[in-house]
Design a protein around this motif. Structure first.
Motif, mmCIF file in Angstrom:
data_model
loop_
_atom_site.group_PDB
_atom_site.id
_atom_site.type_symbol
_atom_site.label_atom_id
_atom_site.label_comp_id
_atom_site.label_asym_id
_atom_site.label_seq_id
_atom_site.Cartn_x
_atom_site.Cartn_y
_atom_site.Cartn_z
ATOM 1 N N THR A 194 0.835 -1.207 0.000
ATOM 2 C CA THR A 194 0.000 0.000 0.000
ATOM 3 C C THR A 194 0.872 1.262 0.000
ATOM 4 O O THR A 194 0.590 2.215 -0.740
ATOM 5 C CB THR A 194 -0.910 0.014 1.247
ATOM 6 O OG1 THR A 194 -1.423 -1.304 1.446
ATOM 7 C CG2 THR A 194 -2.055 0.976 1.090
ATOM 8 N N ASP A 195 1.916 1.271 0.818
ATOM 9 C CA ASP A 195 2.847 2.426 0.851
ATOM 10 C C ASP A 195 3.456 2.629 -0.539
ATOM 11 O O ASP A 195 3.521 3.735 -1.060
ATOM 12 C CB ASP A 195 4.027 2.169 1.802
ATOM 13 C CG ASP A 195 3.598 1.951 3.249
ATOM 14 O OD1 ASP A 195 2.539 2.472 3.638
ATOM 15 O OD2 ASP A 195 4.337 1.249 3.966
ATOM 16 N N PHE A 196 3.942 1.522 -1.085
ATOM 17 C CA PHE A 196 4.621 1.559 -2.381
ATOM 18 C C PHE A 196 3.690 2.135 -3.453
ATOM 19 O O PHE A 196 4.049 3.059 -4.179
ATOM 20 C CB PHE A 196 5.048 0.132 -2.756
ATOM 21 C CG PHE A 196 5.702 0.017 -4.108
ATOM 22 C CD1 PHE A 196 7.065 0.228 -4.264
ATOM 23 C CD2 PHE A 196 4.946 -0.332 -5.228
ATOM 24 C CE1 PHE A 196 7.660 0.109 -5.512
ATOM 25 C CE2 PHE A 196 5.540 -0.453 -6.478
ATOM 26 C CZ PHE A 196 6.900 -0.226 -6.622
ATOM 27 N N TYR A 197 2.487 1.590 -3.500
ATOM 28 C CA TYR A 197 1.516 2.016 -4.511
ATOM 29 C C TYR A 197 1.227 3.511 -4.367
ATOM 30 O O TYR A 197 1.201 4.250 -5.355
ATOM 31 C CB TYR A 197 0.228 1.204 -4.351
ATOM 32 C CG TYR A 197 -0.736 1.368 -5.498
ATOM 33 C CD1 TYR A 197 -0.818 0.409 -6.495
ATOM 34 C CD2 TYR A 197 -1.552 2.502 -5.586
ATOM 35 C CE1 TYR A 197 -1.699 0.559 -7.556
ATOM 36 C CE2 TYR A 197 -2.434 2.660 -6.647
ATOM 37 C CZ TYR A 197 -2.498 1.689 -7.622
ATOM 38 O OH TYR A 197 -3.355 1.845 -8.678
ATOM 39 N N ALA A 198 1.037 3.962 -3.124
ATOM 40 C CA ALA A 198 0.701 5.372 -2.872
ATOM 41 C C ALA A 198 1.833 6.293 -3.325
ATOM 42 O O ALA A 198 1.580 7.354 -3.916
ATOM 43 C CB ALA A 198 0.394 5.580 -1.394
ATOM 44 N N ILE A 199 3.067 5.891 -3.083
ATOM 45 C CA ILE A 199 4.206 6.740 -3.463
ATOM 46 C C ILE A 199 4.360 6.778 -4.988
ATOM 47 O O ILE A 199 4.568 7.838 -5.569
ATOM 48 C CB ILE A 199 5.514 6.243 -2.803
ATOM 49 C CG1 ILE A 199 5.452 6.442 -1.286
ATOM 50 C CG2 ILE A 199 6.726 6.983 -3.380
ATOM 51 C CD1 ILE A 199 6.566 5.763 -0.507
ATOM 52 N N VAL A 200 4.234 5.619 -5.636
ATOM 53 C CA VAL A 200 4.396 5.594 -7.088
ATOM 54 C C VAL A 200 3.281 6.415 -7.754
ATOM 55 O O VAL A 200 3.533 7.216 -8.651
ATOM 56 C CB VAL A 200 4.409 4.141 -7.631
ATOM 57 C CG1 VAL A 200 4.418 4.124 -9.152
ATOM 58 C CG2 VAL A 200 5.619 3.384 -7.091
ATOM 59 N N ALA A 201 2.061 6.253 -7.283
ATOM 60 C CA ALA A 201 0.946 6.975 -7.900
ATOM 61 C C ALA A 201 0.969 8.458 -7.549
ATOM 62 O O ALA A 201 0.716 9.309 -8.407
ATOM 63 C CB ALA A 201 -0.383 6.355 -7.465
ATOM 64 N N GLY A 202 1.292 8.773 -6.299
ATOM 65 C CA GLY A 202 1.157 10.153 -5.829
ATOM 66 C C GLY A 202 2.445 10.947 -5.750
ATOM 67 O O GLY A 202 2.428 12.162 -5.563
ATOM 68 N N GLY A 203 3.594 10.266 -5.865
ATOM 69 C CA GLY A 203 4.877 10.948 -5.788
ATOM 70 C C GLY A 203 5.305 11.215 -4.352
ATOM 71 O O GLY A 203 4.588 10.901 -3.401
ATOM 72 N N LYS A 204 6.498 11.806 -4.218
ATOM 73 C CA LYS A 204 7.055 12.093 -2.901
ATOM 74 C C LYS A 204 8.102 13.183 -3.068
ATOM 75 O O LYS A 204 8.866 13.166 -4.024
ATOM 76 C CB LYS A 204 7.704 10.818 -2.349
ATOM 77 C CG LYS A 204 8.116 10.898 -0.900
ATOM 78 C CD LYS A 204 8.610 9.539 -0.398
ATOM 79 C CE LYS A 204 9.035 9.644 1.048
ATOM 80 N NZ LYS A 204 10.361 9.072 1.301
ATOM 81 N N LYS A 205 8.116 14.114 -2.139
ATOM 82 C CA LYS A 205 9.091 15.196 -2.232
ATOM 83 C C LYS A 205 9.713 15.399 -0.871
ATOM 84 O O LYS A 205 9.002 15.640 0.106
ATOM 85 C CB LYS A 205 8.391 16.468 -2.690
ATOM 86 C CG LYS A 205 9.326 17.612 -3.015
ATOM 87 C CD LYS A 205 8.532 18.745 -3.637
ATOM 88 C CE LYS A 205 9.207 20.043 -3.877
ATOM 89 N NZ LYS A 205 10.568 20.256 -3.963
ATOM 90 N N ASP A 206 11.012 15.256 -0.803
ATOM 91 C CA ASP A 206 11.720 15.440 0.450
ATOM 92 C C ASP A 206 12.110 16.909 0.586
ATOM 93 O O ASP A 206 13.127 17.353 0.074
ATOM 94 C CB ASP A 206 12.965 14.542 0.476
ATOM 95 C CG ASP A 206 13.622 14.553 1.845
ATOM 96 O OD1 ASP A 206 13.177 15.344 2.706
ATOM 97 O OD2 ASP A 206 14.551 13.772 2.058
ATOM 98 N N VAL A 207 11.275 17.650 1.287
ATOM 99 C CA VAL A 207 11.497 19.097 1.379
ATOM 100 C C VAL A 207 12.626 19.452 2.334
ATOM 101 O O VAL A 207 13.193 20.535 2.259
ATOM 102 C CB VAL A 207 10.211 19.852 1.817
ATOM 103 C CG1 VAL A 207 9.221 19.913 0.674
ATOM 104 C CG2 VAL A 207 9.587 19.205 3.034
ATOM 105 N N SER A 208 12.965 18.518 3.227
ATOM 106 C CA SER A 208 13.987 18.834 4.223
ATOM 107 C C SER A 208 15.402 18.611 3.678
ATOM 108 O O SER A 208 16.375 19.032 4.268
ATOM 109 C CB SER A 208 13.786 17.985 5.476
ATOM 110 O OG SER A 208 13.965 16.625 5.149
ATOM 111 N N ALA A 209 15.519 17.924 2.558
ATOM 112 C CA ALA A 209 16.846 17.621 2.029
ATOM 113 C C ALA A 209 17.513 18.892 1.506
ATOM 114 O O ALA A 209 16.846 19.832 1.087
ATOM 115 C CB ALA A 209 16.739 16.598 0.911
#
Ligand code: HEC
Length: 174
Positions: free
Chosen positions: A101-116
């Motif tokens: 479920t985590d994997f699917y959500a990230i692939v479909a919705g993306g992810k942005k590491d704002v703290s990096a």
């Protein structure tokens, strides 16, 4: 009293260490053993996509497709064989922590590491049929890699293409 506390602390640390060791050999969706096949598409006991690899190294069709799709859609950022790059994380490690479920959500919705310190952006692929029509296959492939069930590179042998595969893909790609 202090002595009792020390014994308790020791027991807690001991438990954490052994639990950690168990975690190292497991994956984010739990037991990956393939129990059910739907026209060559394998799932585990919880219904999550998984891989099926024979003793001679022959991989199931979807895991093979996952390798080719990963290489076409994800490799340029995540590196060959899920091993990571200077830009994007090693997905073979992420799989030890992420559930399906985590994997699917990230692939479909993306992810942005704002703290990096640099801008790390995982693009949202939800509208990209070249990814979403094969997301379970990509998952099965990365799961196999994360569980050390298959090595690097293109699988040498794979199960034959299931009867309805081409039609299913055609339908999904629209
Ligand atoms: C344009 C580059 C790029 C492409 C293409 C890309 N990713 Fe990513 N991905 C990233 C970056 C960068 C991150 C880290 C984002 C963060 O930490 O916020 C990431 C993070 C992830 C994560 C979360 C990892 C974790 O440990 O939390 C998953 C899962 C993932 N990507 C899967 C995929 C899959 C599957 C594909 C191919 C379908 C793909 N990505 C394609 C750049 C990319």
């Amino acid at each position: 009293m202090q002595r009792i506390l020390r014994v308790v602390a020791f027991a807690v640390v001991g438990f954490a260490v052994s639990a950690g060791m168990v975690h190292a050999v497991t994956d984010g969706s739990g037991d990956p053993v393939a129990v059910k096949s739907d026209d060559g598409k394998w799932s585990d006991k919880d219904g999550n996509p998984t891989f099926k690899i024979e003793a001679d190294g022959t991989v199931d069709w979807y895991t093979y497709v996952g390798f080719t799709r990963y290489s076409a859609e994800c490799l340029r950022c995540h590196g060959p064989d899920g091993m990571g790059s200077t830009y994007a994380p090693a997905l073979i490690d992420s799989m030890k922590r992420l559930s399906y479920t985590d994997f699917y959500a990230i692939v479909a919705g993306g992810k942005k590491d704002v703290s990096a310190s640099q801008d790390l952006v995982m693009p949202a692929e939800g509208e990209n049929k070249n990814v979403m029509c094969f997301v379970d296959a990509i998952y099965a492939y990365l799961r196999a890699r994360g569980d050390d069930a298959m090595g690097r590179g293109r699988p040498q042998n794979h199960a034959p293409k299931p009867a309805f595969y081409a039609k299913d893909v055609e339908q999904c790609m629209g």
